[in-house]
Design a protein around this motif. Structure first.
Motif, PDB file in Angstrom:
ATOM      1  N   UNK A   1       0.873  -1.178   0.000  1.00 53.56           N
ATOM      2  CA  UNK A   1       0.000   0.000   0.000  1.00 53.56           C
ATOM      3  C   UNK A   1       0.909   1.226   0.000  1.00 53.56           C
ATOM      4  N   UNK A   2       1.252   1.668  -1.212  1.00 54.60           N
ATOM      5  CA  UNK A   2       2.218   2.746  -1.377  1.00 54.60           C
ATOM      6  C   UNK A   2       1.813   3.581  -2.582  1.00 54.60           C
ATOM      7  N   UNK A   3       1.851   4.881  -2.449  1.00 55.80           N
ATOM      8  CA  UNK A   3       1.379   5.749  -3.530  1.00 55.80           C
ATOM      9  C   UNK A   3       2.218   5.629  -4.804  1.00 55.80           C
ATOM     10  N   UNK A   4       3.426   5.072  -4.688  1.00 53.32           N
ATOM     11  CA  UNK A   4       4.255   4.882  -5.876  1.00 53.32           C
ATOM     12  C   UNK A   4       3.937   3.580  -6.607  1.00 53.32           C
ATOM     13  N   UNK A   5       3.127   2.730  -5.996  1.00 52.41           N
ATOM     14  CA  UNK A   5       2.723   1.462  -6.592  1.00 52.41           C
ATOM     15  C   UNK A   5       1.686   1.724  -7.685  1.00 52.41           C
ATOM     16  N   UNK A   6       1.969   1.310  -8.907  1.00 59.61           N
ATOM     17  CA  UNK A   6       1.060   1.556 -10.017  1.00 59.61           C
ATOM     18  C   UNK A   6      -0.347   1.021  -9.734  1.00 59.61           C
ATOM     19  N   UNK A   7      -0.444  -0.107  -9.050  1.00 54.30           N
ATOM     20  CA  UNK A   7      -1.753  -0.689  -8.750  1.00 54.30           C
ATOM     21  C   UNK A   7      -2.561   0.218  -7.831  1.00 54.30           C
TER      22      UNK A   7
ATOM     23  N   UNK B   1      -1.435   7.620   1.903  1.00 50.94           N
ATOM     24  CA  UNK B   1      -0.959   7.093   0.626  1.00 50.94           C
ATOM     25  C   UNK B   1      -1.919   7.418  -0.516  1.00 50.94           C
ATOM     26  N   UNK B   2      -3.213   7.303  -0.255  1.00 51.03           N
ATOM     27  CA  UNK B   2      -4.193   7.555  -1.310  1.00 51.03           C
ATOM     28  C   UNK B   2      -4.263   9.044  -1.658  1.00 51.03           C
TER      29      UNK B   2
ATOM     30  N   UNK C   1      -1.752  11.115  -1.581  1.00 46.17           N
ATOM     31  CA  UNK C   1      -0.572  11.364  -2.417  1.00 46.17           C
ATOM     32  C   UNK C   1      -0.818  10.852  -3.835  1.00 46.17           C
ATOM     33  N   UNK C   2      -1.446   9.693  -3.919  1.00 49.70           N
ATOM     34  CA  UNK C   2      -1.786   9.135  -5.230  1.00 49.70           C
ATOM     35  C   UNK C   2      -2.760  10.046  -5.968  1.00 49.70           C
ATOM     36  N   UNK C   3      -3.745  10.535  -5.237  1.00 48.62           N
ATOM     37  CA  UNK C   3      -4.774  11.389  -5.815  1.00 48.62           C
ATOM     38  C   UNK C   3      -4.167  12.658  -6.403  1.00 48.62           C
ATOM     39  N   UNK C   4      -3.188  13.210  -5.712  1.00 53.19           N
ATOM     40  CA  UNK C   4      -2.537  14.431  -6.188  1.00 53.19           C
ATOM     41  C   UNK C   4      -1.866  14.203  -7.533  1.00 53.19           C
ATOM     42  N   UNK C   5      -1.278  13.026  -7.716  1.00 55.04           N
ATOM     43  CA  UNK C   5      -0.652  12.692  -8.994  1.00 55.04           C
ATOM     44  C   UNK C   5      -1.688  12.462 -10.076  1.00 55.04           C
ATOM     45  N   UNK C   6      -2.755  11.752  -9.729  1.00 54.19           N
ATOM     46  CA  UNK C   6      -3.799  11.456 -10.702  1.00 54.19           C
ATOM     47  C   UNK C   6      -4.433  12.733 -11.248  1.00 54.19           C
TER      48      UNK C   6
ATOM     49  N   UNK D   1     -13.678   4.535  -0.171  1.00 56.06           N
ATOM     50  CA  UNK D   1     -14.203   3.268   0.377  1.00 56.06           C
ATOM     51  C   UNK D   1     -13.083   2.352   0.852  1.00 56.06           C
ATOM     52  N   UNK D   2     -11.862   2.595   0.353  1.00 53.99           N
ATOM     53  CA  UNK D   2     -10.716   1.791   0.790  1.00 53.99           C
ATOM     54  C   UNK D   2     -10.414   2.012   2.263  1.00 53.99           C
ATOM     55  N   UNK D   3     -10.824   3.148   2.785  1.00 56.91           N
ATOM     56  CA  UNK D   3     -10.599   3.462   4.201  1.00 56.91           C
ATOM     57  C   UNK D   3     -11.517   2.654   5.111  1.00 56.91           C
ATOM     58  N   UNK D   4     -12.545   2.058   4.510  1.00 60.46           N
ATOM     59  CA  UNK D   4     -13.538   1.316   5.297  1.00 60.46           C
ATOM     60  C   UNK D   4     -13.291  -0.181   5.274  1.00 60.46           C
ATOM     61  N   UNK D   5     -12.239  -0.624   4.533  1.00 64.99           N
ATOM     62  CA  UNK D   5     -12.028  -2.069   4.383  1.00 64.99           C
ATOM     63  C   UNK D   5     -11.607  -2.704   5.720  1.00 64.99           C
TER      64      UNK D   5
END
Length: 316
Positions: free
Chosen positions: A159-165, A292-293, A295-300, A312-316
């Motif tokens: 679970x890392x913002x640099x991970x493409x997935x 992490x998300x 940071x990912x969002x800022x790139x997206x 919703x990932x925060x609720x898993x």
């Protein structure tokens, strides 16, 4: 056989994977804080630690950032890499450098590129990787030992913002063009074997076969985020959204297989890694996921309109 002692330059995703992997195998390893654009700092780090192996995992990799900061990118990706190479040559230390598979472009799924194919970069970042590959062996001694690795779109279960997935979990649209990739967990094992053999030259480090971003999106929807909108888009449509064009590449990994043995198929490993990623999201601290998300969002946001279901990932 003398045990290796590894020094890493770089502190990103790859450097930390290397640190964790080799630490678990009780192999001495250190991440250097040195600025590789300063050859004096690079040399001091090598002299003080006395490694048998130096790995350069330091690089500027964000395509848009690299295009907007060309001089800094050149200094790190090209001149910095050569600084380390020069020190390793002078100190007779085995040097491992991370290049990139994106310096090559495939026309279709049958156009798998080998290590001898001529690079065809379409981004400034990719050009810096080509320049580094050419500069690293330039004016080095005949005894210089250097391994240049070309991974392709590295992915992992982290679970890392640099991970493409993880990045793809913020998307809404996915292209359906063939690409292959590198599972970082597998790459660690391959590197261990390549380093022990003191392999030199260029090696494509990618899992066999290929898939498409659209198919990856469906797997992420199946295992990680059921609400993920997985809509198809054409490559031309993608190019209108992204400031820097993305290349489609399939790397031929026959050389890697000949050197280390079995390399598992990309599709198989992707599904296994995505299942593990789903489990990691469930186990992770929601605050870590949020950081992490975001940071990912800022790139997206720099190249696409993100979806609104990722929270919703925060609720898993």
């Amino acid at each position: 056989m003398v045990q290796d002692k590894i020094l890493i330059f770089g502190h990103g995703q790859m450097a930390n994977f290397l640190l964790n992997y080799f630490t678990a195998k009780n192999i001495p390893i250190l991440i250097s804080p040195a600025d590789i654009t300063d050859i004096v700092q690079a040399e001091k780090a090598v002299v003080e630690y006395q490694p048998t192996v130096v790995i350069n995992a330091a690089a500027k990799t964000n395509l848009e950032w690299c295009a907007q900061n060309k001089l800094q990118t050149f200094n790190v990706n090209v001149l910095g890499a050569n600084n380390i190479a020069q020190v390793c040559d002078e100190k007779k230390v085995y040097f491992v450098h991370f290049s990139s598979g994106c310096i090559l472009a495939s026309i279709n799924e049958n156009d798998a590129k080998t290590e001898t194919d001529i690079p065809a970069p379409i981004s400034y970042y990719s050009w810096t990787k080509v320049w580094a590959e050419n500069l690293i062996p330039f004016r080095k001694s005949q005894n210089f030992q250097c391994l240049i690795l070309r991974p392709r779109q590295p992915v992992s279960a982290e679970v890392n913002y640099k991970n493409m997935l993880v990045k793809m979990l913020t998307f809404t649209q996915f292209i359906e063009t063939p690409n292959n990739g590198t599972v970082i967990e597998d790459l660690m094992v391959w590197m261990d074997k390549l380093i022990k053999k003191r392999v030199t030259g260029v090696v494509h480090v990618a899992n066999g076969g290929w898939t498409t971003p659209y198919e990856i999106g469906l797997l992420l929807k199946k295992y990680v985020l059921p609400e993920l909108p997985v809509n198809k888009m054409t490559k031309d449509e993608l190019n209108t959204h992204t400031p820097e064009m993305r290349v489609d590449t399939i790397l031929n990994n026959d050389k890697l297989v000949s050197l280390i043995g079995e390399v598992k198929p990309y599709k198989q490993r992707l599904e296994e890694i995505i299942i593990q990623l789903a489990d990691n999201f469930k186990k992770a601290d929601p605050e870590l996921i949020k950081v992490q998300m975001e940071k990912t969002l800022a790139q997206t946001k720099t190249r696409a309109t993100p979806n609104d279901v990722w929270p919703n990932l925060l609720k898993k």
